[in-house]
Motif scaffolding. Structure first.
Motif, PDB file in Angstrom:
ATOM      1  N   LYS A 146      36.139  28.701  38.749  1.00  0.00           N
ATOM      2  CA  LYS A 146      36.615  28.040  39.962  1.00  0.00           C
ATOM      3  C   LYS A 146      38.131  27.839  39.909  1.00  0.00           C
ATOM      4  N   LEU A 147      38.656  27.600  38.712  1.00  0.00           N
ATOM      5  CA  LEU A 147      40.093  27.424  38.523  1.00  0.00           C
ATOM      6  C   LEU A 147      40.862  28.746  38.549  1.00  0.00           C
ATOM      7  N   GLY A 148      40.147  29.866  38.487  1.00  0.00           N
ATOM      8  CA  GLY A 148      40.804  31.172  38.523  1.00  0.00           C
ATOM      9  C   GLY A 148      40.887  31.877  37.194  1.00  0.00           C
ATOM     10  N   PHE A 149      40.321  31.290  36.141  1.00  0.00           N
ATOM     11  CA  PHE A 149      40.290  31.983  34.847  1.00  0.00           C
ATOM     12  C   PHE A 149      39.429  33.238  34.979  1.00  0.00           C
ATOM     13  N   VAL A 150      39.831  34.266  34.268  1.00  0.00           N
ATOM     14  CA  VAL A 150      39.123  35.546  34.296  1.00  0.00           C
ATOM     15  C   VAL A 150      38.418  35.743  32.956  1.00  0.00           C
ATOM     16  N   TYR A 151      37.161  36.064  33.025  1.00  0.00           N
ATOM     17  CA  TYR A 151      36.345  36.320  31.827  1.00  0.00           C
ATOM     18  C   TYR A 151      36.839  37.580  31.140  1.00  0.00           C
ATOM     19  N   HIS A 152      37.047  37.504  29.815  1.00  0.00           N
ATOM     20  CA  HIS A 152      37.522  38.650  29.038  1.00  0.00           C
ATOM     21  C   HIS A 152      36.621  38.935  27.844  1.00  0.00           C
ATOM     22  N   GLY A 153      35.338  38.656  27.987  1.00  0.00           N
ATOM     23  CA  GLY A 153      34.395  39.049  26.955  1.00  0.00           C
ATOM     24  C   GLY A 153      34.060  37.959  25.963  1.00  0.00           C
ATOM     25  N   LEU A 154      33.329  38.389  24.939  1.00  0.00           N
ATOM     26  CA  LEU A 154      32.872  37.496  23.878  1.00  0.00           C
ATOM     27  C   LEU A 154      33.616  37.794  22.585  1.00  0.00           C
ATOM     28  N   PHE A 155      33.730  36.777  21.744  1.00  0.00           N
ATOM     29  CA  PHE A 155      34.252  36.979  20.404  1.00  0.00           C
ATOM     30  C   PHE A 155      33.571  35.978  19.483  1.00  0.00           C
ATOM     31  N   ASP A 156      33.709  36.190  18.190  1.00  0.00           N
ATOM     32  CA  ASP A 156      33.108  35.298  17.211  1.00  0.00           C
ATOM     33  C   ASP A 156      34.123  34.238  16.795  1.00  0.00           C
ATOM     34  N   LEU A 157      33.751  32.959  16.953  1.00  0.00           N
ATOM     35  CA  LEU A 157      34.596  31.853  16.516  1.00  0.00           C
ATOM     36  C   LEU A 157      33.782  31.011  15.551  1.00  0.00           C
ATOM     37  N   ASP A 158      34.138  31.078  14.296  1.00  0.00           N
ATOM     38  CA  ASP A 158      33.460  30.302  13.254  1.00  0.00           C
ATOM     39  C   ASP A 158      31.947  30.518  13.258  1.00  0.00           C
ATOM     40  N   GLY A 159      31.533  31.767  13.462  1.00  0.00           N
ATOM     41  CA  GLY A 159      30.117  32.104  13.410  1.00  0.00           C
ATOM     42  C   GLY A 159      29.362  31.912  14.710  1.00  0.00           C
ATOM     43  N   SER A 160      30.056  31.535  15.771  1.00  0.00           N
ATOM     44  CA  SER A 160      29.403  31.338  17.066  1.00  0.00           C
ATOM     45  C   SER A 160      29.979  32.295  18.104  1.00  0.00           C
ATOM     46  N   SER A 161      29.104  32.871  18.901  1.00  0.00           N
ATOM     47  CA  SER A 161      29.534  33.711  20.008  1.00  0.00           C
ATOM     48  C   SER A 161      30.220  32.819  21.042  1.00  0.00           C
ATOM     49  N   THR A 162      31.424  33.218  21.455  1.00  0.00           N
ATOM     50  CA  THR A 162      32.255  32.392  22.318  1.00  0.00           C
ATOM     51  C   THR A 162      32.820  33.243  23.445  1.00  0.00           C
ATOM     52  N   THR A 163      32.856  32.683  24.665  1.00  0.00           N
ATOM     53  CA  THR A 163      33.460  33.405  25.777  1.00  0.00           C
ATOM     54  C   THR A 163      34.964  33.179  25.764  1.00  0.00           C
ATOM     55  N   TRP A 164      35.681  34.164  26.204  1.00  0.00           N
ATOM     56  CA  TRP A 164      37.147  34.176  26.208  1.00  0.00           C
ATOM     57  C   TRP A 164      37.605  34.326  27.644  1.00  0.00           C
ATOM     58  N   TYR A 165      38.396  33.376  28.105  1.00  0.00           N
ATOM     59  CA  TYR A 165      38.920  33.385  29.476  1.00  0.00           C
ATOM     60  C   TYR A 165      40.437  33.359  29.434  1.00  0.00           C
ATOM     61  N   ILE A 166      41.043  33.977  30.436  1.00  0.00           N
ATOM     62  CA  ILE A 166      42.498  34.042  30.539  1.00  0.00           C
ATOM     63  C   ILE A 166      42.924  33.702  31.965  1.00  0.00           C
ATOM     64  N   LEU A 167      43.988  32.906  32.065  1.00  0.00           N
ATOM     65  CA  LEU A 167      44.594  32.596  33.359  1.00  0.00           C
ATOM     66  C   LEU A 167      46.095  32.836  33.231  1.00  0.00           C
ATOM     67  N   THR A 168      46.652  33.648  34.107  1.00  0.00           N
ATOM     68  CA  THR A 168      48.091  33.905  34.084  1.00  0.00           C
ATOM     69  C   THR A 168      48.811  32.954  35.045  1.00  0.00           C
ATOM     70  N   LYS A 169      50.041  32.697  34.730  1.00  0.00           N
ATOM     71  CA  LYS A 169      50.871  31.857  35.597  1.00  0.00           C
ATOM     72  C   LYS A 169      50.976  32.477  36.980  1.00  0.00           C
ATOM     73  N   GLU A 170      51.144  33.787  37.026  1.00  0.00           N
ATOM     74  CA  GLU A 170      51.270  34.480  38.306  1.00  0.00           C
ATOM     75  C   GLU A 170      50.038  34.260  39.183  1.00  0.00           C
ATOM     76  N   SER A 171      48.853  34.406  38.611  1.00  0.00           N
ATOM     77  CA  SER A 171      47.648  34.216  39.427  1.00  0.00           C
ATOM     78  C   SER A 171      47.483  32.745  39.816  1.00  0.00           C
ATOM     79  N   TRP A 172      47.885  31.807  38.933  1.00  0.00           N
ATOM     80  CA  TRP A 172      47.803  30.386  39.261  1.00  0.00           C
ATOM     81  C   TRP A 172      48.735  30.046  40.432  1.00  0.00           C
ATOM     82  N   VAL A 173      49.958  30.552  40.377  1.00  0.00           N
ATOM     83  CA  VAL A 173      50.919  30.291  41.452  1.00  0.00           C
ATOM     84  C   VAL A 173      50.442  30.923  42.760  1.00  0.00           C
ATOM     85  N   ASN A 174      49.902  32.146  42.680  1.00  0.00           N
ATOM     86  CA  ASN A 174      49.384  32.797  43.889  1.00  0.00           C
ATOM     87  C   ASN A 174      48.246  32.007  44.512  1.00  0.00           C
ATOM     88  N   ARG A 175      47.354  31.462  43.664  1.00  0.00           N
ATOM     89  CA  ARG A 175      46.234  30.634  44.155  1.00  0.00           C
ATOM     90  C   ARG A 175      46.773  29.359  44.799  1.00  0.00           C
TER      91      ARG A 175
END
Length: 179
Positions: A146-175
């Motif tokens: 809802k905030l505009g973060f974009v899903y960028h897949g899964l990765f392992d963090l300390d043995g747990s599958s974790t989702t990775w999201y990214i939000l750029t300043k440009e997309s935040w300002v555009n929103r």
């Protein structure tokens, strides 16, 4: 200090220990975060001191979220600096939020995170903010998207599958310009 329509966000302090304990001792709150709720007020104080050390070391960290009218502790929200590496990325800013269970579903995460992101992109030396959550945590994933973060897949963090999201300043300002 950052304000929203319903909240005030400020640095965590010892006055937050009971609210912090209520939040972090709840197994449901910890369901998606390593399943390690705290067991004492002393552990709440340790958690607060850890966050306070981040303010000193990095100039940023999680902020207490309190109700503007009642001053009740609702949870925390903020930007944390991660030295990493997480998912092959080091030295970055990460958005996080956590609220007491009785305040879930009331829009506080979206409201406070939006204000934090405005602050972060205006004041921190970054063009990207990252976020993570458990893949099963649909509520948190909904907030991030809802905030505009974009899903960028899964990765392992300390043995747990974790989702990775990214939000750029440009997309935040555009929103923001479309609001």
């Amino acid at each position: 200090m950052i304000t929203t329509q319903r909240t005030l966000m400020r640095k965590l302090s010892e006055i937050d220990r009971e609210g912090f304990y209520e939040m972090d001792s709840d197994p449901e709150v910890h369901k998606y975060i390593f399943k390690q709720p705290i067991n004492s007020l002393e552990e709440a104080e340790e958690g607060i001191r850890f966050i306070q050390s981040q303010y000193k070391k990095y100039g940023t960290g999680r902020l207490a979220v309190v109700d503007r009218n009642s001053n009740e502790f609702l949870g925390w929200c903020g930007i944390k600096f991660i030295e990493g590496p997480w998912n092959n990325v080091s030295d970055f800013y990460e958005l996080g939020y956590r609220f007491t269970q009785k305040h879930w579903g009331k829009g506080y995460a979206t409201e406070t995170a939006s204000a934090i992101l405005d602050y972060a992109f205006a004041n921190l030396p970054t063009d990207v903010i990252y976020a993570i959550t458990d893949p099963e945590n649909s509520g948190s994933r909904h907030v991030l998207e809802k905030l505009g973060f974009v899903y960028h897949g899964l990765f392992d963090l300390d043995g747990s599958s974790t989702t990775w999201y990214i939000l750029t300043k440009e997309s935040w300002v555009n929103r923001a310009n479309k609001r």
